[in-house]
Design an enzyme around this catalytic site. Structure first.
Site, PDB file in Angstrom:
ATOM      1  N   ILE A  26       3.262  -5.062 -17.150  1.00 39.51           N
ATOM      2  CA  ILE A  26       2.141  -4.437 -17.688  1.00 39.51           C
ATOM      3  C   ILE A  26       1.708  -3.324 -16.801  1.00 39.51           C
ATOM      4  O   ILE A  26       0.875  -2.482 -17.359  1.00 39.51           O
ATOM      5  CB  ILE A  26       0.791  -5.595 -17.535  1.00 39.51           C
ATOM      6  CG1 ILE A  26       0.498  -6.073 -16.126  1.00 39.51           C
ATOM      7  CG2 ILE A  26       0.920  -6.502 -18.633  1.00 39.51           C
ATOM      8  CD1 ILE A  26      -0.682  -6.668 -16.124  1.00 39.51           C
ATOM      9  N   GLY A  28       3.719  -0.044 -14.375  1.00 43.07           N
ATOM     10  CA  GLY A  28       4.699   0.334 -13.284  1.00 43.07           C
ATOM     11  C   GLY A  28       4.353   1.603 -12.837  1.00 43.07           C
ATOM     12  O   GLY A  28       4.220   2.601 -13.595  1.00 43.07           O
ATOM     13  N   GLY A  29       3.866   1.632 -11.566  1.00 43.63           N
ATOM     14  CA  GLY A  29       3.286   2.988 -10.932  1.00 43.63           C
ATOM     15  C   GLY A  29       4.096   3.598  -9.840  1.00 43.63           C
ATOM     16  O   GLY A  29       5.379   3.394 -10.129  1.00 43.63           O
ATOM     17  N   PHE A  31       4.532   2.934  -6.876  1.00 46.49           N
ATOM     18  CA  PHE A  31       5.046   2.131  -5.656  1.00 46.49           C
ATOM     19  C   PHE A  31       5.604   0.729  -6.142  1.00 46.49           C
ATOM     20  O   PHE A  31       6.670   0.420  -5.766  1.00 46.49           O
ATOM     21  CB  PHE A  31       4.361   1.756  -4.728  1.00 46.49           C
ATOM     22  CG  PHE A  31       3.731   3.160  -4.077  1.00 46.49           C
ATOM     23  CD1 PHE A  31       4.494   3.837  -3.093  1.00 46.49           C
ATOM     24  CD2 PHE A  31       2.478   3.642  -4.206  1.00 46.49           C
ATOM     25  CE1 PHE A  31       4.221   4.975  -2.608  1.00 46.49           C
ATOM     26  CE2 PHE A  31       2.072   4.647  -3.490  1.00 46.49           C
ATOM     27  CZ  PHE A  31       2.815   5.562  -2.877  1.00 46.49           C
ATOM     28  N   ILE A  34       4.060  -4.076 -12.054  1.00 46.64           N
ATOM     29  CA  ILE A  34       2.837  -5.014 -12.247  1.00 46.64           C
ATOM     30  C   ILE A  34       3.474  -5.758 -13.535  1.00 46.64           C
ATOM     31  O   ILE A  34       3.735  -5.387 -14.277  1.00 46.64           O
ATOM     32  CB  ILE A  34       1.616  -4.515 -12.689  1.00 46.64           C
ATOM     33  CG1 ILE A  34       1.091  -3.436 -11.692  1.00 46.64           C
ATOM     34  CG2 ILE A  34       0.350  -5.620 -12.515  1.00 46.64           C
ATOM     35  CD1 ILE A  34       0.780  -3.673 -10.197  1.00 46.64           C
ATOM     36  N   ASP A 141      -7.198   6.148  -2.840  1.00 44.31           N
ATOM     37  CA  ASP A 141      -6.859   6.711  -4.161  1.00 44.31           C
ATOM     38  C   ASP A 141      -7.778   6.045  -5.268  1.00 44.31           C
ATOM     39  O   ASP A 141      -7.252   5.497  -6.020  1.00 44.31           O
ATOM     40  CB  ASP A 141      -5.412   5.986  -4.385  1.00 44.31           C
ATOM     41  CG  ASP A 141      -4.646   6.538  -5.380  1.00 44.31           C
ATOM     42  OD1 ASP A 141      -5.051   7.878  -5.999  1.00 44.31           O
ATOM     43  OD2 ASP A 141      -3.574   6.245  -5.952  1.00 44.31           O
TER      44      ASP A 141
HETATM   45  P1  ADP Z   1       0.745   1.257  -8.375  1.00 43.28           P
HETATM   46  O1  ADP Z   1       0.484   1.085  -7.136  1.00 43.28           O
HETATM   47  O2  ADP Z   1       2.178   1.107  -8.703  1.00 43.28           O
HETATM   48  O3  ADP Z   1       0.358   2.698  -9.283  1.00 43.28           O
HETATM   49  P2  ADP Z   1      -1.267  -0.250  -9.287  1.00 43.28           P
HETATM   50  O4  ADP Z   1      -1.899  -1.611  -8.537  1.00 43.28           O
HETATM   51  O5  ADP Z   1      -2.230   0.871  -9.366  1.00 43.28           O
HETATM   52  O6  ADP Z   1       0.057   0.013  -9.305  1.00 43.28           O
HETATM   53  O7  ADP Z   1      -1.161  -0.821 -10.878  1.00 43.28           O
HETATM   54  C1  ADP Z   1      -0.897  -0.117 -11.955  1.00 43.28           C
HETATM   55  C2  ADP Z   1      -1.508  -0.559 -13.321  1.00 43.28           C
HETATM   56  O8  ADP Z   1      -1.327  -2.067 -13.535  1.00 43.28           O
HETATM   57  C3  ADP Z   1      -3.318  -0.449 -13.266  1.00 43.28           C
HETATM   58  O9  ADP Z   1      -3.804   0.798 -13.540  1.00 43.28           O
HETATM   59  C4  ADP Z   1      -3.364  -1.730 -14.314  1.00 43.28           C
HETATM   60  O10 ADP Z   1      -3.712  -1.121 -15.306  1.00 43.28           O
HETATM   61  C5  ADP Z   1      -2.513  -2.684 -14.085  1.00 43.28           C
HETATM   62  N1  ADP Z   1      -2.869  -3.560 -13.101  1.00 43.28           N
HETATM   63  C6  ADP Z   1      -2.852  -3.575 -11.755  1.00 43.28           C
HETATM   64  N2  ADP Z   1      -3.137  -4.807 -11.307  1.00 43.28           N
HETATM   65  C7  ADP Z   1      -3.694  -5.643 -12.110  1.00 43.28           C
HETATM   66  C8  ADP Z   1      -4.436  -6.824 -12.386  1.00 43.28           C
HETATM   67  N3  ADP Z   1      -4.406  -7.570 -11.238  1.00 43.28           N
HETATM   68  N4  ADP Z   1      -4.921  -7.229 -13.464  1.00 43.28           N
HETATM   69  C9  ADP Z   1      -4.401  -6.370 -14.784  1.00 43.28           C
HETATM   70  N5  ADP Z   1      -3.670  -5.145 -14.671  1.00 43.28           N
HETATM   71  C10 ADP Z   1      -3.068  -4.833 -13.364  1.00 43.28           C
END
Ligand code: ADP
Length: 300
Positions: A26, A28-29, A31, A34, A141
């Site tokens: 759902i 992929g950022g 780091f 998810i 952030d």
């Molecule tokens: P990264 O550090 O790789 O950027 P994030 O933790 O910011 O990852 O998460 C990226 C995206 O994944 C978020 O913007 C959100 O849309 C989704 N996401 C992250 N954690 C959750 C969660 N607990 N439930 C639903 N969606 C999530």
């Protein structure tokens, strides 16, 4: 990208620790990745799993776990269900939330939220920031994609703070403010970063709140003047020289007061969260906004 494509850390159908079965990717950022999964030992409850390759040069999941654990019981934190590591990846299992605020704004007409939605979401984000500061950490952030609405009938009107990969402790073990480094590398996201970050200075509590201020401005105006500029230094200069009257054109005067308070704060100062909250609450009151009215995305 399909969830079976090469290079991804987990595969659909894979079960972690005989408990969490992967359903779909759902997010992929920068780091990690998810995934949505279900808890096969607990009525197939839906959960989110954040994973990081054990080969990743920057290991941040350990920090995320530490912060999320300390935030347990707070209103704007996901529930922590478990974590672990093996030779391939590190993982963190938490409650699954709904859409993030960046996606919700992009889906909104004119890419704006109305004043009612913006200010009520803003109040919740302010309190989420207050919570993380209360455990001695900065988020560093703050941006719309790092906040999501809940997914269940009990949580769908609550905002959840995500992603503690860039968090940093600003208090030491004695509860004193750590001394600032004379230079710090840029952290965060150019569009929402505080001027302090652009200047590679140590960030303080007020800088998370500057990012909230830029978020609120973008929610109301539909855009920030530096949205298309990639150059970090140029964006920093634009923020420093920004004419708040133009930036906040047609916005409630309380947002000027919000920025004016932030301007008085340096690294070691404690922000007056109650004052900032009272400013946003004044907007609620003056505009006859009710807590029960639908958020923009709840309108059919
Ligand atoms: P990264 O550090 O790789 O950027 P994030 O933790 O910011 O990852 O998460 C990226 C995206 O994944 C978020 O913007 C959100 O849309 C989704 N996401 C992250 N954690 C959750 C969660 N607990 N439930 C639903 N969606 C999530």
């Amino acid at each position: 990208m399909t969830s079976s494509s090469e290079g991804e850390i987990l595969q659909v159908g894979q079960v972690i620790r005989e408990r969490w079965k992967i359903k779909a990717k759902i997010g992929g950022g920068g780091f990690g990745e998810i995934y949505e999964a279900t808890d096969v030992q607990n009525h197939h409850e839906r959960v989110a799993i954040k994973v990081e390759s054990s080969k990743a040069t920057k290991q941040v999941l350990k920090m995320e776990v530490a912060v999320l654990r300390r935030l347990q019981g707070k209103k704007h934190a996901c529930k922590f269900y478990g974590c672990g590591r093996n030779d391939k990846f590190n993982y963190l299992v938490m409650s699954l939330q709904g859409k993030n605020l960046a996606d919700l704004r992009r889906e909104a007409p004119k890419q704006c939220f109305n004043l009612s939605t913006a200010v009520r979401v803003g109040l919740q984000i302010l309190n989420g920031i207050r919570e993380i500061h209360s455990i001695g950490f900065l988020h560093r952030d703050i941006k719309p994609s790092n906040f999501a609405m809940g997914r269940t009938s009990q949580t769908m009107r609550n905002v959840y703070m995500l992603d503690f990969g860039l968090a940093r402790q600003y208090l030491n073990a004695k509860g004193e403010i750590r001394s600032p480094r004379s230079a710090a590398g840029f952290r965060g996201t150019v569009r929402y970063a505080a001027v302090t970050a652009h200047k590679n200075k140590e960030m303080g509590r007020q800088d998370d709140l500057w990012s909230l201020f830029y978020m609120l401005t973008e929610f109301l105006q539909g855009q920030l003047p530096w949205r298309k500029i990639k150059d970090k230094d140029e964006v920093g200069k634009m923020k420093e020289e920004a004419d708040l009257n133009a930036l906040l054109d047609d916005c409630p005067n309380e947002l000027h007061l919000f920025a004016a308070h932030l301007k008085t704060l340096g690294y070691a100062d404690t922000p007056d969260y109650n004052y900032l909250e009272s400013l946003l609450n004044k907007i609620v009151k003056d505009n006859d906004i009710s807590w029960e009215e639908p958020y923009d995305w709840e309108l059919g």
